[in-house]
Design an enzyme around this catalytic site. Structure first.
Site, PDB file in Angstrom:
ATOM      1  N   HIS A   1      -8.176  -7.975  -7.967  1.00  0.00           N
ATOM      2  CA  HIS A   1      -8.461  -8.715  -6.818  1.00  0.00           C
ATOM      3  C   HIS A   1      -8.649  -7.863  -5.577  1.00  0.00           C
ATOM      4  CE1 HIS A   1      -6.503 -11.642  -9.590  1.00  0.00           C
ATOM      5  NE2 HIS A   1      -7.228 -12.654  -9.146  1.00  0.00           N
ATOM      6  N   GLU A  25     -14.089  -8.299  -7.868  1.00  0.00           N
ATOM      7  CA  GLU A  25     -13.889  -9.395  -6.600  1.00  0.00           C
ATOM      8  C   GLU A  25     -14.912 -10.513  -7.014  1.00  0.00           C
ATOM      9  OE1 GLU A  25     -13.310 -11.586  -3.787  1.00  0.00           O
ATOM     10  OE2 GLU A  25     -12.158  -9.716  -4.102  1.00  0.00           O
ATOM     11  N   HIS A  82       0.928  -1.159   0.036  1.00  0.00           N
ATOM     12  CA  HIS A  82      -0.026   0.095   0.090  1.00  0.00           C
ATOM     13  C   HIS A  82       0.851   1.262  -0.062  1.00  0.00           C
ATOM     14  CE1 HIS A  82      -3.453  -2.601   1.647  1.00  0.00           C
ATOM     15  NE2 HIS A  82      -3.308  -2.489   0.375  1.00  0.00           N
ATOM     16  N   SER A 137      -6.802  -2.071  -0.839  1.00  0.00           N
ATOM     17  CA  SER A 137      -6.264  -1.350  -1.938  1.00  0.00           C
ATOM     18  C   SER A 137      -7.454  -0.407  -2.702  1.00  0.00           C
ATOM     19  CB  SER A 137      -5.515  -2.266  -2.955  1.00  0.00           C
ATOM     20  OG  SER A 137      -6.567  -3.495  -3.331  1.00  0.00           O
ATOM     21  N   ASP A 151      -3.506  -8.773  -7.401  1.00  0.00           N
ATOM     22  CA  ASP A 151      -3.015  -9.179  -5.942  1.00  0.00           C
ATOM     23  C   ASP A 151      -3.970 -10.300  -5.712  1.00  0.00           C
ATOM     24  OD1 ASP A 151      -2.176  -9.263  -3.766  1.00  0.00           O
ATOM     25  OD2 ASP A 151      -3.565  -7.312  -2.786  1.00  0.00           O
TER      26      ASP A 151
END
Length: 285
Positions: free
Chosen positions: A41, A117, A18, A99, A168
């Protein structure tokens, strides 16, 4: 798909990822043209570090809690800590931003964000986080297939020539995940070669990553950079000793930013044997 990031939110890997993500956003927004960001993701967007999941692992104690106590002074770390403070002012003192929340925090009104997602419960929570933010589109779908559908990014009246893709994944497939990543990157670069791509990966034993690095070096990209933060010695197969970012088409001089930030993160978060590295797999001409 069984992975839940709530057990790991705010750990040392999140801190590194981050800090770098916000620094990437700042580097890209230094130019006035609008940006498109894709989080493949995305998770649920916001986490509570006082939840049963977070308290069960206690991983945030070695990550964000330790960094807040140490408060390193590099501007990129201060930027990250300011974002944490802003998140907690809005969502409570135990909040930790994922994120997509950080992308929404860092990017501008003219920029656009797509957050993907696959898990239904996580996607529903993500939609609620951004229910009132017209810049953010939440997609309940697989992130790799979304890259095919959403790149190059276009809106009805606008095409984006610049932007960021964060990859990610949870690595439930372990080393096989890298096959999907390389394939997705190669395909995306063929359709949006000017994009910046950031791939997060866990490190247990680095030698297992060498095939991934060799393949990444052959991608049809302007540059390929690797940055890693090891908080434990690189010799235990039983835990995540550190994590890394593969950065494709990184902004100009971003390697210098990482070389200044990572020693401070290693000092704040690492135990004996902590280390860091920033290496080019391919450097821009």
């Amino acid at each position: 798909m069984n992975y839940r990031h709530a057990f790991h939110a705010g750990n040392h890997a999140d801190v590194f990822k981050h800090v770098a993500l916000l620094a990437l956003c700042d580097a890209l927004t230094a130019k006035p043209a609008p940006l498109f960001a894709l989080d493949t993701h995305a998770g649920r967007g916001l986490y509570a570090l006082d939840s049963a999941s977070a308290l069960r692992t206690g991983e945030a104690e070695g990550g964000i809690a330790r960094l807040v106590a140490e408060a390193p002074r590099h501007p990129a770390i201060a930027r990250y800590l300011a974002a944490i403070k802003a998140c907690r002012a809005e969502h409570g003192t135990a909040a930790y931003p994922g994120s997509p929340w950080l992308l929404g925090h860092a990017l501008r009104p003219e920029d656009r964000i797509a957050a993907c997602e696959l898990h239904p419960e996580e996607a529903a929570q993500l939609k609620s986080v951004f229910a009132h933010d017209d810049r953010v589109a939440v997609h309940a779908r697989d992130g790799y297939t979304a890259m095919k559908a959403l790149l190059p990014p276009r809106l009805a009246t606008q095409r984006f020539n610049r932007g960021l893709v964060l990859i990610d994944p949870p690595y439930e497939a372990q080393l096989e995940e890298f096959d999907a990543i390389i394939g997705a990157l190669r395909d995306a670069l063929g359709r949006w070669p000017q994009g910046t791509y950031a791939v997060w990966y866990p490190i247990k034993r680095r030698r297992a990553l060498h095939p991934f690095f060799r393949r990444a070096a052959t991608l049809p990209a302007r540059s390929v950079l690797v940055a890693e933060l090891m908080v434990h010695p690189d010799d235990s197969p039983l835990r995540m000793n550190g994590s890394g970012l593969l950065l494709v088409n990184a902004p100009w001089q971003f390697d210098a930013t990482l070389r200044a930030v990572l020693p401070q993160l290693a000092a704040a978060l690492g135990e004996a044997g902590a280390a860091w590295r920033v290496d080019w797999l391919r450097e821009a001409d």
